[in-house]
Design an enzyme around this catalytic site. Structure first.
Site, PDB file in Angstrom:
ATOM      1  N   GLU A   1       4.143 -13.053 -17.884  1.00  0.00           N
ATOM      2  CA  GLU A   1       3.973 -12.413 -19.180  1.00  0.00           C
ATOM      3  C   GLU A   1       2.477 -12.253 -19.376  1.00  0.00           C
ATOM      4  O   GLU A   1       1.741 -13.236 -19.364  1.00  0.00           O
ATOM      5  CB  GLU A   1       4.549 -13.250 -20.322  1.00  0.00           C
ATOM      6  CG  GLU A   1       4.392 -12.531 -21.663  1.00  0.00           C
ATOM      7  CD  GLU A   1       4.589 -13.431 -22.873  1.00  0.00           C
ATOM      8  OE1 GLU A   1       4.952 -12.894 -23.929  1.00  0.00           O
ATOM      9  OE2 GLU A   1       4.367 -14.650 -22.777  1.00  0.00           O
TER      10      GLU A   1
ATOM     11  N   ASP B   1       4.333 -17.993 -18.973  1.00  0.00           N
ATOM     12  CA  ASP B   1       4.125 -17.538 -20.341  1.00  0.00           C
ATOM     13  C   ASP B   1       2.664 -17.174 -20.599  1.00  0.00           C
ATOM     14  O   ASP B   1       1.755 -17.933 -20.256  1.00  0.00           O
ATOM     15  CB  ASP B   1       4.565 -18.653 -21.307  1.00  0.00           C
ATOM     16  CG  ASP B   1       4.313 -18.314 -22.754  1.00  0.00           C
ATOM     17  OD1 ASP B   1       5.003 -17.417 -23.268  1.00  0.00           O
ATOM     18  OD2 ASP B   1       3.418 -18.935 -23.367  1.00  0.00           O
TER      19      ASP B   1
ATOM     20  N   GLN C   1      10.957 -11.059 -29.338  1.00  0.00           N
ATOM     21  CA  GLN C   1      11.140  -9.834 -30.091  1.00  0.00           C
ATOM     22  C   GLN C   1      12.211  -9.948 -31.181  1.00  0.00           C
ATOM     23  O   GLN C   1      12.246  -9.126 -32.087  1.00  0.00           O
ATOM     24  CB  GLN C   1      11.471  -8.680 -29.136  1.00  0.00           C
ATOM     25  CG  GLN C   1      10.506  -8.538 -27.975  1.00  0.00           C
ATOM     26  CD  GLN C   1       9.060  -8.271 -28.398  1.00  0.00           C
ATOM     27  OE1 GLN C   1       8.778  -8.073 -29.563  1.00  0.00           O
ATOM     28  NE2 GLN C   1       8.148  -8.296 -27.444  1.00  0.00           N
TER      29      GLN C   1
ATOM     30  N   ARG D   1       8.888 -17.863 -14.858  1.00  0.00           N
ATOM     31  CA  ARG D   1       8.246 -16.884 -15.728  1.00  0.00           C
ATOM     32  C   ARG D   1       7.073 -17.598 -16.390  1.00  0.00           C
ATOM     33  O   ARG D   1       7.251 -18.574 -17.112  1.00  0.00           O
ATOM     34  CB  ARG D   1       9.239 -16.365 -16.757  1.00  0.00           C
ATOM     35  CG  ARG D   1       8.684 -15.292 -17.718  1.00  0.00           C
ATOM     36  CD  ARG D   1       8.311 -15.918 -19.040  1.00  0.00           C
ATOM     37  NE  ARG D   1       8.101 -14.931 -20.095  1.00  0.00           N
ATOM     38  CZ  ARG D   1       7.600 -15.221 -21.295  1.00  0.00           C
ATOM     39  NH1 ARG D   1       7.279 -16.470 -21.601  1.00  0.00           N
ATOM     40  NH2 ARG D   1       7.431 -14.297 -22.203  1.00  0.00           N
TER      41      ARG D   1
END
Length: 568
Positions: free
Chosen positions: A283, A251, A380, A249
């Site tokens: 992302e 960033d 989050q 993933r």
């Protein structure tokens, strides 16, 4: 000629060292206990030397009066300011036949290795997660950072696993153990900036950064330069090949601001590892649908984290509309409908939180599996001043309904550590900085929340935990909530239903549309790859109305708040 960074064992028993230091005329290699050796200047600012240095050798580079670790160090001894270690990449794998799992099968749980007790602690959780049906874990960044505790996004040595978590062999043992349980391993990598403690690159390679392109963390990395591009592409390949990580993933790639670099990196990874299920996830705050083109096996990316899914559901679940939630405050049910039918909510419209500037590109043509959805993740929760989870911010019935939506809609679901136990433990922002840097981080954190209504008063901001306090880290270890058994049963049942009724038919799935049926109610439909139709209705209103009915098999219900059908 662009070199391979770092220390690499050679077939003749020596080790080859390479450092890009274009701002310097001379570099010395220091091996612990031996006299410094001058490195040979090569083309384009490179310095190289092959010498006797077996695995386990401690080394560093001396540049004038400054002694620095290898920026491509594979392991450290004594922290990010200490010695680098020569590492033998060989490992006695027990799962040599593992080739990964198809993307459509993915059910992710994001974990922080430090809060789990390091790499060995994560191993201890694998059996429980596999029993729930989780197919993949995603580790927050594990690269070396200043101190012993950090989210990982302040890393400065991208090739070296943090000492506080374990050795390179410990990380490989984790990957090997996960594969033994049939669980894939994803890793969050940060290629858009370096942390503030232990980054020496500017002292000898100022060109590693582009002072003209600014990010929230300083000058952007200059990935258009061959040596810099090689640094990051080789890092990605190291995790995927040497460590046998199944997916990365990337960033905040919007801060890299170079789509060509992203495309080049993906294409090389696909070319180098053609025989495995390797998954690449972005992302990207810009909602750049072009990076998610259909030909992912020829160089594209599998998916993007879909912040829009989280943000609109957070508004519906909590009623919060401060800061970036303001982008989703108006007509949230209509926005959720667009998210379920088309992926991104913002597809070129002006965003109030981005000064009215257009955000995003059209995404309705993309398969739903191009989007990773979540109700919570490290950002989050942890970017809240007090780190509250949804278990503390909304009612249980609404959260169960939203969880069912997450796990049964065709987008790829991501959970956060503690979710499956209904944890009420906060996840706070924590670091391990000292002196003036610690003061700056603490005060910067409090200033950041001044724009939120609850912290407009300076006295209220004093309640925000100090990121550098050990107690802040310890308070973030997730503990099971009071009704953990009920939450685990819900997650187990929903994941099992997803794997049996939905996953086998996700390839070729397309959205048939979605509509708001109330102020907080949405109905969405998808045609799955076998021709069946999945219909989901959700109502998160204070007084939910009766859900619609459709022909077909009812897969799951949550009172009057959620229902899913499968029909023809």
């Amino acid at each position: 000629m662009t070199q391979a960074w770092g220390a690499r064992l050679l077939d003749d028993g020596r080790t080859r060292f390479a450092l890009w230091a274009p701002d310097r005329d001379a570099v010395l290699l220091e091996i612990d206990g031996a006299a410094p050796q001058p490195m040979t200047a090569a083309d384009e600012g490179w310095f190289v030397l092959a010498t006797d240095a077996p695995a386990g050798t401690r080394y560093r580079f001396r540049i004038g009066d400054l002694a620095v670790p290898d920026p491509a160090s594979r392991a450290q001894s004594g922290g990010v300011h200490g010695w680098s270690l020569v590492i033998d990449p060989a490992y006695p794998w027990t799962t040599d036949d593992w080739r990964g799992r198809p993307w459509e099968e993915t059910v992710l749980v994001e974990l922080h290795a430090g809060l789990c007790g390091g790499f060995r602690g994560v191993i201890d959780q694998l059996a429980s997660l596999a029993a729930l049906g989780v197919t993949a874990i995603e580790l927050m960044p594990v690269n070396a950072f200043g101190g012993t505790r950090n989210w990982g996004y302040d890393g400065v040595l991208p090739y070296a696993p943090a000492e506080a978590y374990g050795s390179p062999a410990d990380l490989k043992a984790l990957v090997d153990a996960a594969h033994g349980f049939g669980v894939s391993v994803f890793l969050d990598v940060v290629y858009n900036h370096f942390g503030p403690d232990g980054n020496y690159l500017g002292a000898y390679a100022a060109g590693f950064f582009d002072a003209e392109v600014h990010t929230p963390w300083g000058g952007a990395v200059a990935v258009e330069r061959p040596a810099v591009q090689r640094f990051f592409v080789d890092n990605a390949l190291m995790w995927l090949d040497e460590y046998r990580i199944d997916g990365l993933r990337f960033d905040a790639v919007h801060a890299i601001a170079n789509p060509d670099f992203l495309d080049t990196m993906a294409a090389e990874i696909r070319e180098r590892l053609p025989d495995r299920h390797v998954h690449l996830v972005l992302e990207n705050e810009e909602n750049d649908a072009e990076r998610l083109r259909a030909d992912r096996d020829e160089g594209g990316y599998d998916a993007q984290w879909n912040d829009d899914f989280h943000n609109v559901l957070h508004v519906l679940l909590t009623g919060e509309t401060s800061a970036y939630y303001g982008d989703f405050a108006e007509r949230p049910a209509e926005r959720l409908a667009r998210c379920l039918a088309e992926g991104f909510i913002y597809q070129g419209e002006g965003s109030p939180n981005h000064d009215g500037k257009p955000r995003g590109k059209p995404s309705g043509h993309l398969p739903p599996t191009r989007f990773v959805s979540f109700l919570q993740n490290h950002d989050q929760i942890g970017n809240r001043a007090l780190g509250e989870r949804l278990t503390q911010l909304t009612d249980r019935e609404s959260l169960r309904a939203a969880t069912a939506l997450l796990l049964l809609c065709p987008q790829i679901p991501l959970l956060f550590m503690g979710d499956v136990d209904g944890s009420e433990t906060p996840f706070l922002f924590f670091t391990d900085f000292h002196d003036a840097l610690a003061d700056a981080v603490r005060e910067g954190r409090r200033k950041e929340f001044a724009k939120f209504d609850a912290f407009a008063d300076p006295a209220a901001r004093e309640r925000i935990p100090d990121p550098n306090a050990l107690a802040t880290f310890e308070a973030s270890r997730p503990q099971p909530g009071p009704d953990a058994a009920a939450w685990r049963a819900l997650y187990r049942d929903l994941i099992a239903l997803r794997q049996t009724a939905i996953v086998p038919h996700l390839a070729g799935a397309t959205a048939l549309g979605a509509e708001a049926t109330g102020d907080a109610a949405v109905t969405a439909r998808w045609r799955l790859g076998d021709g069946s139709v999945l219909t989901i209705a959700i109502d998160l209103g204070a007084e939910p109305a009766a859900l619609p009915t459709f022909d077909g098999e009812v897969l799951h219900t949550e009172g009057e708040r959620f229902r899913a059908w499968l029909g023809r």
